[in-house]
Design a protein around this motif. Structure first.
Motif, PDB file in Angstrom:
ATOM      1  N   ALA A 222      -4.010   8.767  -2.503  1.00 40.61           N
ATOM      2  CA  ALA A 222      -2.881   9.561  -2.995  1.00 40.61           C
ATOM      3  C   ALA A 222      -3.226  10.048  -4.393  1.00 40.61           C
TER       4      ALA A 222
ATOM      5  N   VAL B 261       0.840  -1.203   0.000  1.00 43.19           N
ATOM      6  CA  VAL B 261       0.000   0.000   0.000  1.00 43.19           C
ATOM      7  C   VAL B 261       0.871   1.247   0.000  1.00 43.19           C
ATOM      8  N   ALA B 262       1.844   1.277   0.896  1.00 42.97           N
ATOM      9  CA  ALA B 262       2.716   2.448   0.978  1.00 42.97           C
ATOM     10  C   ALA B 262       3.473   2.651  -0.332  1.00 42.97           C
TER      11      ALA B 262
ATOM     12  N   LEU C 191       1.053   3.965  -3.035  1.00 48.32           N
ATOM     13  CA  LEU C 191       0.712   5.377  -2.854  1.00 48.32           C
ATOM     14  C   LEU C 191       1.836   6.269  -3.382  1.00 48.32           C
ATOM     15  N   LEU C 192       3.067   5.858  -3.138  1.00 44.85           N
ATOM     16  CA  LEU C 192       4.206   6.645  -3.633  1.00 44.85           C
ATOM     17  C   LEU C 192       4.256   6.615  -5.163  1.00 44.85           C
TER      18      LEU C 192
END
Lengths: 126, 226
Positions: free
Chosen positions: B117, B52-53, B56-57
């Motif tokens: 994001a 997920v992280a 998002l980036l």
């Protein structure tokens, strides 16, 4: 005989208690790892978005630096480090941004292009 | 008691056997039904959250979002290489993705949590550099453009000289326009569209324009050229 019988049950009882407590602790530990993982990373995602927005406001208001602080542990700052006037009404701004969200900090360099109609666009960041 | 056990001892033994049966049932239940959702998935869940992280980036850097057979496809334009690179979101089965290609934003839902994001920069089809000769002016764009409905006013023709296929459209990175009689004469480029079909209209003069330099993409985004 009776004492040995009772002792056996007591040992089994204690081993089972220890086993179950161990399982519960491992499970709780895994939950804490899972919960803690994303917010830490998400702070940088949220920080990036906030800093880019702050850069837009900085240029729009013809400022060279600004800092916003919330609740003492959240801070965003942006500073225009270079302003290059180009032909045909374009201006390229280089903005240095920083954020601190709790224990998480980060630094961005952003590039904004303003055209002759005073529209501002972030055209790159790193 | 005549068999050698007192009543108290018998009660204690029955009580302990009851506890042992209950605990054993609980442990078996935990191992059979709860284990796959907790202990067995520690690595899997952490991997999902890490995905997920990372996703998002990736969204924050993107120029264009679309869907293909591999999932969510992200495009990254490198202004120095003058080409697109692509990546896909993790396509993790435990993650739900909600995509808005127009605003280039992605909402991710996992374990009842929602994260969002959006892309942080605009892929504007503005001039990166302009080179002028007495008859032709060559415009290299900062980001590629779709020139299907683009018009040059008051008069003149836009001719794309460097293009590539972008899904079902032709994207242009370099075009030429006629050099005006004076460097201060101003054309207007109407309805030049970015890669997400957002229209722009801006004035342009056939006078030299220095090369706008913005940094190259990070290395981790340049693994798969289009």
């Amino acid at each position: 005989m009776k004492k040995g019988f009772a002792l056996l049950y007591t040992v089994i009882f204690l081993v089972l208690i220890a086993f179950i407590i161990g399982l519960i602790m491992i499970n709780m530990a895994s939950m804490s790892i899972t919960v803690a993982k994303l917010p830490e990373n998400y702070a940088s995602i949220y920080g990036n978005q906030s800093i880019v927005s702050l850069g837009y406001m900085l240029i729009m208001n013809n400022q060279t630096a600004t800092t916003l602080t919330y609740y003492g542990d959240t801070m965003y700052s942006a500073t225009v480090t270079n302003q290059n006037t180009l032909p045909q009404g374009y201006t390229l701004y280089t903005v240095q941004g920083q954020y601190r969200i709790g224990q998480n900090t980060g630094t961005l360099t952003m590039y904004y292009l303003k055209n002759s109609s005073n529209n501002i666009y972030c055209v790159g960041w790193q | 008691m005549h068999n050698g056990f007192s009543l108290v001892e018998l009660v204690v033994v029955v009580f302990m056997i009851g506890i042992l049966v209950a605990m054993s049932t609980g442990v078996v239940y935990f191992l059979l039904w709860q284990y796959p959702e907790s202990l067995g998935n520690i690595g899997y869940i952490n991997k999902s959250y890490s995905s997920v992280a990372n996703d998002l980036l990736l969204v924050q850097y993107t120029d264009k979002i679309s869907l293909d057979e591999e999932g969510v496809r992200l495009y990254y334009w490198d202004t120095q290489d003058q080409r697109f690179y692509i990546k896909h979101l993790s396509n993790d089965k435990s993650i739900n993705y909600l995509i808005d290609a127009q605003t280039r934003s992605v909402t991710i839902m996992i374990d009842n949590s929602i994260y969002n994001a959006h892309a942080l920069h605009e892929p504007v089809p503005f001039p990166k550099s302009i080179v002028t000769t007495p008859t032709i002016t060559t415009v290299t764009l900062l980001y590629p453009a779709i020139l299907e409905d683009t018009q040059l006013t008051p008069t003149g023709t836009i001719q794309c000289t460097n293009s590539f296929q972008l899904e079902d459209r032709i994207a242009c990175t370099v075009f030429t326009i006629p050099t005006a009689s004076t460097a201060t004469f101003t054309y207007t480029i109407n309805s030049i569209r970015d890669v997400n079909l957002k229209p722009y209209t801006y004035p342009i003069q056939t006078a030299s324009f220095p090369n706008i330099t913005i940094p190259s993409l990070p290395t981790f985004l340049k693994e798969n050229p289009l």
